[in-house]
Design a protein around this motif. Structure first.
Motif, PDB file in Angstrom:
ATOM      1  N   CYS A 118       0.932  -1.224  -0.136  1.00 35.79           N
ATOM      2  CA  CYS A 118      -0.063   0.095   0.027  1.00 35.79           C
ATOM      3  C   CYS A 118       0.850   1.143   0.070  1.00 35.79           C
ATOM      4  N   ASN A 119       1.752   1.225   0.869  1.00 34.64           N
ATOM      5  CA  ASN A 119       2.832   2.523   1.148  1.00 34.64           C
ATOM      6  C   ASN A 119       3.676   2.799  -0.479  1.00 34.64           C
ATOM      7  N   ALA A 120       3.755   1.685  -1.161  1.00 36.30           N
ATOM      8  CA  ALA A 120       4.484   1.683  -2.396  1.00 36.30           C
ATOM      9  C   ALA A 120       3.495   1.999  -3.416  1.00 36.30           C
ATOM     10  N   GLY A 121       2.362   2.357  -3.347  1.00 35.88           N
ATOM     11  CA  GLY A 121       1.293   2.652  -4.408  1.00 35.88           C
ATOM     12  C   GLY A 121       0.210   1.571  -4.776  1.00 35.88           C
ATOM     13  N   MET A 122      -0.100   0.672  -4.006  1.00 32.18           N
ATOM     14  CA  MET A 122      -1.200  -0.319  -4.346  1.00 32.18           C
ATOM     15  C   MET A 122      -2.120   0.113  -3.609  1.00 32.18           C
ATOM     16  N   LYS A 123      -2.837   1.289  -3.858  1.00 28.46           N
ATOM     17  CA  LYS A 123      -3.938   1.743  -3.450  1.00 28.46           C
ATOM     18  C   LYS A 123      -4.649   2.882  -4.244  1.00 28.46           C
ATOM     19  N   PHE A 124      -5.967   3.132  -4.117  1.00 27.07           N
ATOM     20  CA  PHE A 124      -6.514   4.090  -5.129  1.00 27.07           C
ATOM     21  C   PHE A 124      -8.084   4.234  -4.708  1.00 27.07           C
ATOM     22  N   SER A 125      -8.574   5.434  -4.936  1.00 23.79           N
ATOM     23  CA  SER A 125      -9.902   5.594  -4.608  1.00 23.79           C
ATOM     24  C   SER A 125     -10.850   5.758  -6.241  1.00 23.79           C
ATOM     25  N   VAL A 126     -12.042   5.386  -6.150  1.00 18.07           N
ATOM     26  CA  VAL A 126     -12.785   5.977  -7.247  1.00 18.07           C
ATOM     27  C   VAL A 126     -14.277   6.358  -6.890  1.00 18.07           C
ATOM     28  N   ASP A 127     -14.724   7.536  -7.559  1.00 17.70           N
ATOM     29  CA  ASP A 127     -16.002   7.991  -7.344  1.00 17.70           C
ATOM     30  C   ASP A 127     -16.979   7.204  -8.344  1.00 17.70           C
ATOM     31  N   VAL A 128     -18.156   6.735  -7.791  1.00 20.81           N
ATOM     32  CA  VAL A 128     -19.074   5.846  -8.335  1.00 20.81           C
ATOM     33  C   VAL A 128     -20.502   6.879  -8.311  1.00 20.81           C
ATOM     34  N   PHE A 129     -20.766   7.095  -9.663  1.00 22.70           N
ATOM     35  CA  PHE A 129     -21.918   7.971 -10.056  1.00 22.70           C
ATOM     36  C   PHE A 129     -22.980   6.899 -10.469  1.00 22.70           C
ATOM     37  N   VAL A 130     -24.366   7.733 -10.525  1.00 22.96           N
ATOM     38  CA  VAL A 130     -25.435   7.060 -10.877  1.00 22.96           C
ATOM     39  C   VAL A 130     -25.340   7.375 -12.497  1.00 22.96           C
ATOM     40  N   ASN A 131     -25.709   6.388 -13.359  1.00 19.82           N
ATOM     41  CA  ASN A 131     -25.575   6.703 -14.618  1.00 19.82           C
ATOM     42  C   ASN A 131     -26.841   7.636 -15.164  1.00 19.82           C
ATOM     43  N   PRO A 132     -26.971   8.763 -15.790  1.00 20.08           N
ATOM     44  CA  PRO A 132     -27.899   9.421 -16.048  1.00 20.08           C
ATOM     45  C   PRO A 132     -28.962   8.929 -16.845  1.00 20.08           C
ATOM     46  N   ASN A 133     -28.361   7.746 -17.770  1.00 27.55           N
ATOM     47  CA  ASN A 133     -29.304   7.212 -18.718  1.00 27.55           C
ATOM     48  C   ASN A 133     -29.663   5.795 -18.351  1.00 27.55           C
ATOM     49  N   SER A 134     -29.510   5.531 -17.104  1.00 24.14           N
ATOM     50  CA  SER A 134     -29.665   4.432 -16.611  1.00 24.14           C
ATOM     51  C   SER A 134     -31.368   4.134 -16.597  1.00 24.14           C
ATOM     52  N   ALA A 135     -32.277   5.084 -16.599  1.00 24.02           N
ATOM     53  CA  ALA A 135     -33.800   4.834 -16.684  1.00 24.02           C
ATOM     54  C   ALA A 135     -34.105   4.497 -17.906  1.00 24.02           C
ATOM     55  N   LEU A 136     -33.149   4.576 -19.087  1.00 23.62           N
ATOM     56  CA  LEU A 136     -33.739   4.037 -20.297  1.00 23.62           C
ATOM     57  C   LEU A 136     -33.865   2.501 -20.165  1.00 23.62           C
ATOM     58  N   LEU A 137     -33.033   1.807 -19.616  1.00 22.72           N
ATOM     59  CA  LEU A 137     -33.434   0.290 -19.624  1.00 22.72           C
ATOM     60  C   LEU A 137     -33.752  -0.101 -18.272  1.00 22.72           C
ATOM     61  N   PRO A 138     -34.466  -1.182 -18.105  1.00 21.89           N
ATOM     62  CA  PRO A 138     -34.439  -1.814 -16.779  1.00 21.89           C
ATOM     63  C   PRO A 138     -33.387  -2.101 -16.096  1.00 21.89           C
ATOM     64  N   PRO A 139     -33.252  -2.112 -14.684  1.00 16.78           N
ATOM     65  CA  PRO A 139     -32.247  -2.811 -13.937  1.00 16.78           C
ATOM     66  C   PRO A 139     -31.717  -4.073 -14.402  1.00 16.78           C
ATOM     67  N   PRO A 140     -30.575  -4.260 -14.170  1.00 18.55           N
ATOM     68  CA  PRO A 140     -29.803  -5.601 -14.745  1.00 18.55           C
ATOM     69  C   PRO A 140     -30.338  -6.590 -13.978  1.00 18.55           C
ATOM     70  N   PRO A 141     -30.482  -7.803 -14.455  1.00 19.42           N
ATOM     71  CA  PRO A 141     -31.070  -9.004 -13.972  1.00 19.42           C
ATOM     72  C   PRO A 141     -29.906  -9.538 -12.738  1.00 19.42           C
ATOM     73  N   PRO A 142     -30.685 -10.400 -11.890  1.00 18.50           N
ATOM     74  CA  PRO A 142     -29.898 -10.443 -10.775  1.00 18.50           C
ATOM     75  C   PRO A 142     -29.129 -11.683 -10.837  1.00 18.50           C
ATOM     76  N   SER A 143     -29.048 -12.382 -11.972  1.00 20.44           N
ATOM     77  CA  SER A 143     -28.176 -13.708 -12.002  1.00 20.44           C
ATOM     78  C   SER A 143     -27.663 -13.594 -13.461  1.00 20.44           C
ATOM     79  N   SER A 144     -26.447 -14.351 -13.680  1.00 23.20           N
ATOM     80  CA  SER A 144     -26.006 -14.515 -15.079  1.00 23.20           C
ATOM     81  C   SER A 144     -26.748 -15.398 -15.892  1.00 23.20           C
ATOM     82  N   ALA A 145     -27.603 -15.976 -15.269  1.00 19.19           N
ATOM     83  CA  ALA A 145     -28.605 -17.076 -16.266  1.00 19.19           C
ATOM     84  C   ALA A 145     -29.748 -16.024 -16.637  1.00 19.19           C
ATOM     85  N   SER A 146     -30.108 -14.989 -15.739  1.00 23.40           N
ATOM     86  CA  SER A 146     -30.957 -14.093 -16.239  1.00 23.40           C
ATOM     87  C   SER A 146     -30.430 -13.108 -17.240  1.00 23.40           C
ATOM     88  N   SER A 147     -29.206 -12.872 -16.962  1.00 23.03           N
ATOM     89  CA  SER A 147     -28.584 -11.907 -18.026  1.00 23.03           C
ATOM     90  C   SER A 147     -28.477 -12.399 -19.272  1.00 23.03           C
TER      91      SER A 147
END
Length: 167
Positions: A118-147
């Motif tokens: 970690c002190n050598a640099g194996m660390k990072f942060s990400v900001d996670v946003f809501v996709n403004p276009n996500s309302a265009l499609l239904p939410p993703p299915p819960p399993s890979s089979a459903s996917s």
């Protein structure tokens, strides 16, 4: 039998639907790109890797270690813990490949807790946003089979639409 050519508006409609589907699809990010989740060449490597990326709810971070050296992934709760490489209570192993879903809009922190990584640099942060276009499609299915089922239905619908537009 004569066939009717697709009008330019029909073609444009198909491209628009395809573009919209592309915009709202989740992305799997290989952490560190081709370099992977390994001891970095400089302390800002992973922060630099995230700099020009926008992460959305539904995306995944995929941690792959390509070295024989052991690495893990831990998720501190605060920026001060990331900065100080404070080891949280729960640590996940990356013996092969570890995939973490970005499931809510917030800042997330990731570190390797092995040795001085970690002190050598194996660390990072990400900001996670809501996709403004996500309302265009239904939410993703819960399993890979459903996917797979959702993908098949979507492909069939697109093929049907294409067929109707070409008659």
């Amino acid at each position: 039998m004569a066939t009717k050519l697709m009008s330019s508006s029909s073609i444009a409609c198909l491209f628009l639907v395809g573009a919209l589907l592309q915009v709202v699809s989740a992305v799997d990010y290989d952490v560190g790109g081709d370099f992977g989740w390994n001891l970095p060449p400089n302390p800002t490597f992973f922060s630099d890797w995230t700099r020009n990326k926008t992460f959305f709810v539904g995306d995944k971070l995929v941690f792959r270690s390509k070295s024989s050296e052991s690495h893990d992934v831990a998720e501190p709760e605060r920026q001060t813990d990331l900065d100080g490489c404070v080891k949280p209570g729960i640590t996940l192993s990356t013996s092969a490949v570890l995939s973490i879903s970005l499931d809510s809009p917030r800042r997330r922190y990731f570190i390797c807790t092995i040795g001085n990584h970690c002190n050598a640099g194996m660390k990072f942060s990400v900001d996670v946003f809501v996709n403004p276009n996500s309302a265009l499609l239904p939410p993703p299915p819960p399993s890979s089979a459903s996917s797979l089922r959702f993908g098949a239905v979507l492909a069939a619908a697109m093929a049907g639409l294409f067929f109707l537009l070409t008659i």
